[in-house]
Scaffold this motif. Structure first.
Motif, PDB file in Angstrom:
ATOM      1  N   GLY A 188       0.801  -1.214   0.000  1.00  0.00           N
ATOM      2  CA  GLY A 188       0.000   0.000   0.000  1.00  0.00           C
ATOM      3  C   GLY A 188       0.834   1.264   0.000  1.00  0.00           C
ATOM      4  O   GLY A 188       1.932   1.305   0.566  1.00  0.00           O
ATOM      5  N   THR A 189       0.309   2.320  -0.618  1.00  0.00           N
ATOM      6  CA  THR A 189       0.967   3.630  -0.623  1.00  0.00           C
ATOM      7  C   THR A 189      -0.083   4.719  -0.438  1.00  0.00           C
ATOM      8  O   THR A 189      -1.250   4.545  -0.802  1.00  0.00           O
ATOM      9  CB  THR A 189       1.725   3.895  -1.939  1.00  0.00           C
ATOM     10  OG1 THR A 189       0.781   3.975  -3.019  1.00  0.00           O
ATOM     11  CG2 THR A 189       2.734   2.797  -2.238  1.00  0.00           C
ATOM     12  N   ILE A 190       0.368   5.853   0.102  1.00  0.00           N
ATOM     13  CA  ILE A 190      -0.510   7.016   0.250  1.00  0.00           C
ATOM     14  C   ILE A 190       0.358   8.264   0.271  1.00  0.00           C
ATOM     15  O   ILE A 190       1.445   8.259   0.863  1.00  0.00           O
ATOM     16  CB  ILE A 190      -1.380   6.902   1.521  1.00  0.00           C
ATOM     17  CG1 ILE A 190      -2.528   7.907   1.508  1.00  0.00           C
ATOM     18  CG2 ILE A 190      -0.540   7.050   2.785  1.00  0.00           C
ATOM     19  CD1 ILE A 190      -3.576   7.655   2.583  1.00  0.00           C
ATOM     20  N   PRO A 191      -0.075   9.355  -0.387  1.00  0.00           N
ATOM     21  CA  PRO A 191       0.729  10.588  -0.361  1.00  0.00           C
ATOM     22  C   PRO A 191       0.580  11.323   0.961  1.00  0.00           C
ATOM     23  O   PRO A 191      -0.490  11.334   1.563  1.00  0.00           O
ATOM     24  CB  PRO A 191       0.142  11.403  -1.517  1.00  0.00           C
ATOM     25  CG  PRO A 191      -1.280  10.943  -1.618  1.00  0.00           C
ATOM     26  CD  PRO A 191      -1.264   9.482  -1.259  1.00  0.00           C
ATOM     27  N   ILE A 192       1.667  11.927   1.402  1.00  0.00           N
ATOM     28  CA  ILE A 192       1.661  12.806   2.574  1.00  0.00           C
ATOM     29  C   ILE A 192       1.881  14.218   2.046  1.00  0.00           C
ATOM     30  O   ILE A 192       2.977  14.574   1.626  1.00  0.00           O
ATOM     31  CB  ILE A 192       2.758  12.418   3.589  1.00  0.00           C
ATOM     32  CG1 ILE A 192       2.610  10.953   4.017  1.00  0.00           C
ATOM     33  CG2 ILE A 192       2.703  13.350   4.795  1.00  0.00           C
ATOM     34  CD1 ILE A 192       1.309  10.625   4.720  1.00  0.00           C
ATOM     35  N   ASP A 193       0.810  14.998   2.039  1.00  0.00           N
ATOM     36  CA  ASP A 193       0.873  16.338   1.452  1.00  0.00           C
ATOM     37  C   ASP A 193       1.561  17.320   2.400  1.00  0.00           C
ATOM     38  O   ASP A 193       1.852  17.016   3.548  1.00  0.00           O
ATOM     39  CB  ASP A 193      -0.532  16.817   1.094  1.00  0.00           C
ATOM     40  CG  ASP A 193      -1.141  15.991  -0.037  1.00  0.00           C
ATOM     41  OD1 ASP A 193      -0.362  15.466  -0.860  1.00  0.00           O
ATOM     42  OD2 ASP A 193      -2.380  15.878  -0.099  1.00  0.00           O
ATOM     43  N   ALA A 194       1.762  18.542   1.900  1.00  0.00           N
ATOM     44  CA  ALA A 194       2.628  19.492   2.598  1.00  0.00           C
ATOM     45  C   ALA A 194       1.900  20.710   3.135  1.00  0.00           C
ATOM     46  O   ALA A 194       2.539  21.684   3.533  1.00  0.00           O
ATOM     47  CB  ALA A 194       3.734  19.943   1.639  1.00  0.00           C
TER      48      ALA A 194
END
Length: 301
Positions: A188-194
């Motif tokens: 699994g992957t998920i973006p960590i926004d800024a």
């Protein structure tokens, strides 16, 4: 670490053995007091509790903060001096705003004590902005079904507070806050926004990596401001994302008290010692006294 690394600080928690279970405390730490409004970050458990046993966090006070209780497994019965009595189960959230002062207890419900039970939870405190420190105390509960869920790329994330991945939690925020429970299936992957000024991720179980950098369990990683990254897992893992706006004025922590003023903390100590805080209806026969020595939550900064 290089200027391009997404991680700028690594905090290894202090572990307290409470007999039936362990608590891993990442914040406050000597090297860092806060990440956004988060000034206290505990992982309790996981633990198995024998039949006839239970957890009893006796009545105790708070000021100038909000507590956030989030269960992985098991349940707690919350009571407070407002007259609230609320059972919290996995996936739900309890937000208790102390403001000018509140007393609460958290105990295992009777049905949990009657059997072999499990306990696993994340307990956090949020400092209140200067304008809200002395607000009226309040309590709110949002059930598991009331929090938005995002599912994508073998990842499932529950937004506990704030706005993330295009979804917004209904839980009240005072300062700008982000808080999410991320469950990664194998691959699994998920973006960590800024967007948030300050952010951290905490691996509560399993394995995870950030932009290919392997992360250790029971460790808090503070992220570089303005940097986007990708969180992933090989075999599956669980990660908490927390953060929000950076506070401009420092906060002080002593025992269960948080404030921008050390004088206010001293007043709260005197008030609790003299039992001038309100009592909890139905749970007023015992209490946790003011520590005489060095409390497990100590004064920072």
């Amino acid at each position: 670490m290089t200027p391009t690394d997404p991680i700028i600080q690594t905090i290894t928690p202090i572990t307290h053995d409470l007999g039936d279970f362990r608590v891993h405390r990442s914040l406050p730490a000597k090297e860092r007091t806060m990440v956004g409004p988060f000034i206290f970050f505990d992982q309790a458990g996981p633990a198995r509790i024998a039949p006839g046993q239970g957890v009893d966090v006796r009545p105790h006070p708070h000021i100038n903060l909000a507590t956030v209780t989030y269960m992985y497994e098991g349940s707690f019965l919350h009571r407070d001096s407002l007259g609230t009595e609320q059972l919290i189960d996995p996936g739900a959230v309890n937000l208790m705003t102390a403001g000018r002062g509140i007393v609460h207890s958290e105990r295992s419900p009777n049905e949990e004590r009657a059997k072999l039970s499990k306990l696993s939870a994340i307990q956090t405190w949020l400092a209140l902005p200067d304008r809200d420190e002395e607000m009226d105390p309040a309590f709110e509960h949002v059930s598991e079904g009331g929090l938005p869920i995002i599912e994508s790329r073998h990842a499932r994330a529950r937004v506990i507070m704030g706005s993330l991945w295009g979804e917004t939690s209904p839980v009240t925020t005072y300062a700008k806050t982000i808080y999410a429970d991320i469950q990664l299936s194998p691959g699994g992957t998920i973006p960590i926004d800024a967007e948030a000024e300050e952010r951290a991720i905490y691996v509560s179980g399993g394995d995870a990596a950030l932009d290919g950098m392997l992360l250790q369990p029971q460790t808090l990683y503070v992220l570089r401001p303005g940097t986007r990254a990708t969180l992933m897992s090989v075999d599956g893992g669980r990660v908490m994302l927390c953060g929000g706006e950076a506070f401009q004025s420092p906060r002080h922590v002593w025992w269960n008290f948080v404030s921008s003023s050390t004088d206010r903390i001293m007043q709260a100590r005197e008030d609790w010692d003299a039992m001038r805080f309100p009592l909890i209806p139905g749970d007023d026969q015992e209490f946790i006294p003011i520590p005489q020595g060095r409390p497990k939550t100590v004064s920072y900064p």
